[in-house]
Scaffold this motif. Structure first.
Motif, PDB file in Angstrom:
ATOM      1  N   TRP A 110     -15.849  36.478  10.837  1.00  0.00           N
ATOM      2  CA  TRP A 110     -15.877  36.072   9.426  1.00  0.00           C
ATOM      3  C   TRP A 110     -15.006  37.035   8.633  1.00  0.00           C
ATOM      4  O   TRP A 110     -15.301  38.223   8.545  1.00  0.00           O
ATOM      5  CB  TRP A 110     -17.313  36.073   8.906  1.00  0.00           C
ATOM      6  N   ILE A 111     -13.934  36.505   8.058  1.00  0.00           N
ATOM      7  CA  ILE A 111     -13.068  37.310   7.199  1.00  0.00           C
ATOM      8  C   ILE A 111     -13.391  36.947   5.753  1.00  0.00           C
ATOM      9  O   ILE A 111     -13.171  35.810   5.327  1.00  0.00           O
ATOM     10  CB  ILE A 111     -11.577  37.064   7.521  1.00  0.00           C
ATOM     11  N   LYS A 112     -13.910  37.900   5.006  1.00  0.00           N
ATOM     12  CA  LYS A 112     -14.361  37.648   3.649  1.00  0.00           C
ATOM     13  C   LYS A 112     -13.178  37.665   2.683  1.00  0.00           C
ATOM     14  O   LYS A 112     -12.472  38.663   2.569  1.00  0.00           O
ATOM     15  CB  LYS A 112     -15.410  38.679   3.233  1.00  0.00           C
ATOM     16  N   GLY A 113     -12.980  36.540   2.010  1.00  0.00           N
ATOM     17  CA  GLY A 113     -11.875  36.414   1.080  1.00  0.00           C
ATOM     18  C   GLY A 113     -11.487  34.949   0.935  1.00  0.00           C
ATOM     19  O   GLY A 113     -12.144  34.054   1.466  1.00  0.00           O
ATOM     20  N   TRP A 114     -10.411  34.741   0.200  1.00  0.00           N
ATOM     21  CA  TRP A 114      -9.933  33.382  -0.052  1.00  0.00           C
ATOM     22  C   TRP A 114      -8.595  33.210   0.642  1.00  0.00           C
ATOM     23  O   TRP A 114      -7.675  34.012   0.466  1.00  0.00           O
ATOM     24  CB  TRP A 114      -9.806  33.136  -1.550  1.00  0.00           C
ATOM     25  N   GLY A 115      -8.485  32.151   1.448  1.00  0.00           N
ATOM     26  CA  GLY A 115      -7.293  31.958   2.255  1.00  0.00           C
ATOM     27  C   GLY A 115      -6.320  30.966   1.666  1.00  0.00           C
ATOM     28  O   GLY A 115      -6.709  30.022   0.981  1.00  0.00           O
ATOM     29  N   ARG A 116      -5.039  31.193   1.944  1.00  0.00           N
ATOM     30  CA  ARG A 116      -3.996  30.231   1.561  1.00  0.00           C
ATOM     31  C   ARG A 116      -2.909  30.243   2.621  1.00  0.00           C
ATOM     32  O   ARG A 116      -2.650  31.265   3.271  1.00  0.00           O
ATOM     33  CB  ARG A 116      -3.406  30.545   0.189  1.00  0.00           C
ATOM     34  N   LEU A 117      -2.314  29.081   2.821  1.00  0.00           N
ATOM     35  CA  LEU A 117      -1.216  28.974   3.776  1.00  0.00           C
ATOM     36  C   LEU A 117       0.001  29.726   3.262  1.00  0.00           C
ATOM     37  O   LEU A 117       0.273  29.748   2.056  1.00  0.00           O
ATOM     38  CB  LEU A 117      -0.869  27.511   4.006  1.00  0.00           C
ATOM     39  N   ALA A 118       0.751  30.328   4.189  1.00  0.00           N
ATOM     40  CA  ALA A 118       1.945  31.090   3.806  1.00  0.00           C
ATOM     41  C   ALA A 118       3.097  30.762   4.736  1.00  0.00           C
ATOM     42  O   ALA A 118       3.881  31.628   5.114  1.00  0.00           O
ATOM     43  CB  ALA A 118       1.654  32.587   3.834  1.00  0.00           C
ATOM     44  N   GLY A 119       3.193  29.478   5.104  1.00  0.00           N
ATOM     45  CA  GLY A 119       4.223  29.047   6.022  1.00  0.00           C
ATOM     46  C   GLY A 119       3.608  28.693   7.363  1.00  0.00           C
ATOM     47  O   GLY A 119       2.418  28.906   7.592  1.00  0.00           O
ATOM     48  N   PRO A 120       4.408  28.131   8.273  1.00  0.00           N
ATOM     49  CA  PRO A 120       3.886  27.710   9.583  1.00  0.00           C
ATOM     50  C   PRO A 120       3.193  28.857  10.313  1.00  0.00           C
ATOM     51  O   PRO A 120       3.767  29.932  10.488  1.00  0.00           O
ATOM     52  CB  PRO A 120       5.142  27.242  10.319  1.00  0.00           C
ATOM     53  N   GLY A 121       1.950  28.610  10.710  1.00  0.00           N
ATOM     54  CA  GLY A 121       1.224  29.592  11.509  1.00  0.00           C
ATOM     55  C   GLY A 121       0.764  30.823  10.773  1.00  0.00           C
ATOM     56  O   GLY A 121       0.291  31.775  11.406  1.00  0.00           O
ATOM     57  N   LYS A 122       0.869  30.835   9.449  1.00  0.00           N
ATOM     58  CA  LYS A 122       0.507  32.047   8.694  1.00  0.00           C
ATOM     59  C   LYS A 122      -0.496  31.734   7.589  1.00  0.00           C
ATOM     60  O   LYS A 122      -0.401  30.709   6.913  1.00  0.00           O
ATOM     61  CB  LYS A 122       1.749  32.685   8.081  1.00  0.00           C
ATOM     62  N   VAL A 123      -1.436  32.658   7.399  1.00  0.00           N
ATOM     63  CA  VAL A 123      -2.440  32.545   6.339  1.00  0.00           C
ATOM     64  C   VAL A 123      -2.575  33.897   5.649  1.00  0.00           C
ATOM     65  O   VAL A 123      -2.638  34.937   6.319  1.00  0.00           O
ATOM     66  CB  VAL A 123      -3.814  32.129   6.901  1.00  0.00           C
ATOM     67  N   ILE A 124      -2.596  33.895   4.323  1.00  0.00           N
ATOM     68  CA  ILE A 124      -2.844  35.103   3.535  1.00  0.00           C
ATOM     69  C   ILE A 124      -4.284  35.064   3.051  1.00  0.00           C
ATOM     70  O   ILE A 124      -4.741  34.066   2.487  1.00  0.00           O
ATOM     71  CB  ILE A 124      -1.903  35.200   2.324  1.00  0.00           C
ATOM     72  N   VAL A 125      -5.009  36.158   3.243  1.00  0.00           N
ATOM     73  CA  VAL A 125      -6.384  36.283   2.768  1.00  0.00           C
ATOM     74  C   VAL A 125      -6.426  37.304   1.641  1.00  0.00           C
ATOM     75  O   VAL A 125      -5.946  38.431   1.803  1.00  0.00           O
ATOM     76  CB  VAL A 125      -7.340  36.720   3.892  1.00  0.00           C
ATOM     77  N   THR A 126      -6.996  36.897   0.507  1.00  0.00           N
ATOM     78  CA  THR A 126      -7.165  37.804  -0.626  1.00  0.00           C
ATOM     79  C   THR A 126      -8.649  38.107  -0.778  1.00  0.00           C
ATOM     80  O   THR A 126      -9.454  37.191  -0.990  1.00  0.00           O
ATOM     81  CB  THR A 126      -6.630  37.175  -1.924  1.00  0.00           C
TER      82      THR A 126
END
Length: 466
Positions: A110-126
């Protein structure tokens, strides 16, 4: 960069089940959830807490009304609303901790934060502090769920004008609660507060309640709730709601046009539906767009972007927790290369009022529109011995079967505990059972489930108990 086999954005019924399935299959999986607990809307501020209050309010009404007296039980209970809310919260906490345990058991992170796509195969978690972490994954599952649909002219503040979350956490029983929308959420939460002592008025744009259900079943539920004291304004719309420190003034007009009138309430619940959550997801970074309904399209849970999948409320199909759960399993199976399918025609639907409404398969209206020739078998709970001795006789069981083959096409139940009984017909219909198959199956006596058998027997014209 942290690399995973699967990254899931959203920790609701779709997301957390997908994480557990992936962990069980030996995949390195991370589930991103910014809420302080796992379980999403359903577990934290939706399905689970509402059922807790429905159960507690049913017992309270039974104890304070005629039900207990009729059974020879004389009590003088008082309402402790703060304790009712506390036990609701305790139940929710226990279940969310259970999901955390399952994550540890199956090595799902469990990664606590809010995720968004950042291109193919990539996710940024804030995270909560604004710190960003970049993840990479071979496959990404979007399971961000849904949120209440806003109503133009009505601003939700969760002080006087509430969404479903606010209506689950009131610190006092409303004198007059106006519910906008006669769907599942409105009918359930309206039932809670009526039982606890509120005057409840339901304003619905359509000319019937429980949109999408079998019309006969919906009308039966409507009559029962009306007898219990819930008031309905069908064919009406709310055009404005002006809150004050002590209440809300609503402007209500006929849906077809006509003279407006004012209704005074101390609280208003807006429950006109839900919409997918896609804002800030970074869909543009992978070339994805939502359709005109705000839904992320899919084909076999795959989006148009390579390696990105979608399940639950954020995509097509009914917005139901059990639908999201089933999609989670099917999606992960497909990710690991196995063939798996979900029969969308046999996802049951339930309204947890009293009586309950549960259904699976086609409605009569759908069969007529398709030109399908069918037979109807009905059995009233008033003729069911267990329902009768329990004083729970509202409603019926109805079975729709193909006139030529006798295959069961749809089942619609209004009555006591039908949420628990509809699964019998889900199983039967998955095996393409005929009405006769159920009619020939022994059911224990005396049980409410006998009504299911009697309705199947009625398809062939040989009911024995009515």
């Amino acid at each position: 960069m942290n690399h995973y086999d699967v990254v899931i954005i959203g920790g609701g019924p779709g997301g957390y089940n997908a994480a557990i399935h992936a962990g069980q299959r030996g995949l390195k999986v991370a589930c991103i959830e910014g809420r302080g607990t796992l379980g999403g809307t359903c577990l934290n501020v939706g399905c689970i807490p509402s059922k807790s209050l429905l159960h507690a309010s049913e017992l309270y009404e039974a104890a304070t009304g005629e039900a207990f007296k009729k059974l020879g039980i004389e009590v003088n209970p008082t309402l402790n609303l703060s304790q009712m809310m506390a036990q609701k919260a305790e139940s929710v906490t226990g279940l969310t901790k259970g999901i955390e345990f399952l994550f540890r058991k199956y090595k799902a992170e469990w990664i606590k934060g809010w995720g968004r796509l950042a291109g193919p195969g990539k996710v940024i978690v804030t995270d909560a502090a604004g710190v960003e972490t970049e993840l990479s994954a071979r496959d990404i599952i979007i399971a961000t769920g849904s949120e209440p649909t806003p109503l133009p002219g009505v601003t939700i503040d969760n002080t006087r004008i509430l969404d479903s979350t606010g209506a689950l956490s009131l610190s006092e029983v409303p004198r007059h609660l106006v519910v906008i929308g006669a769907g599942v959420i409105g009918l359930e939460l309206g039932s809670v507060w009526r039982r606890l002592g509120a005057q409840v008025t339901v304003v619905e744009f359509l000319d019937h309640v429980a949109h999408g259900t079998d019309l006969e079943a919906g009308k039966t539920l409507h009559r029962s709730l009306s007898r219990q004291g819930m008031q309905f304004r069908l064919g009406s719309k709310v055009t404005s709601a002006l809150p004050t420190d002590t209440g809300v003034t609503l402007t209500v007009e006929p849906a077809a046009g006509g003279e407006a009138e004012l209704i005074e309430a101390d609280y208003v619940l807006v429950s006109i539906g839900r919409r997918p959550v896609t804002k800030g997801l970074g869909l543009e970074t992978v070339g994805l767009e939502v359709d005109k309904r705000g839904v992320l399209p899919n084909k076999g849970h795959r989006t148009a972007a390579e390696g990105i999948w979608v399940i639950g409320d954020v995509t097509s199909g009914p917005m139901l927790a059990h639908k999201a759960e089933d999609e989670a399993g099917v999606c992960v199976e497909r990710i690991v290369g196995k063939k798996s399918e979900l029969n969308y025609n046999l996802i049951p639907n339930v309204i947890y009022t009293q009586p309950e409404l549960a259904s699976v398969g086609k409605t009569e209206e759908q069969l007529k529109q398709e030109g399908r020739v069918y037979k109807v078998g009905k059995f009233p709970f008033s003729a069911n011995s267990r329902a009768k001795v329990n004083h729970e006789t509202d409603g019926f069981a109805k079975v729709l079967a193909d006139e030529r083959t006798d295959e069961i096409l749809g089942v619609h139940l209004v009555g006591p505990s039908v949420s628990e009984m509809i699964a019998e017909y889900c199983v039967a219909m998955e095996f393409a059972a005929s009405a006769e198959d159920v009619a020939l199956t022994c059911h224990p006596h005396p049980t409410r489930s006998e009504a299911l058998r009697q309705a199947a027997m009625a398809v062939g014209g040989h009911t024995t108990q009515a």
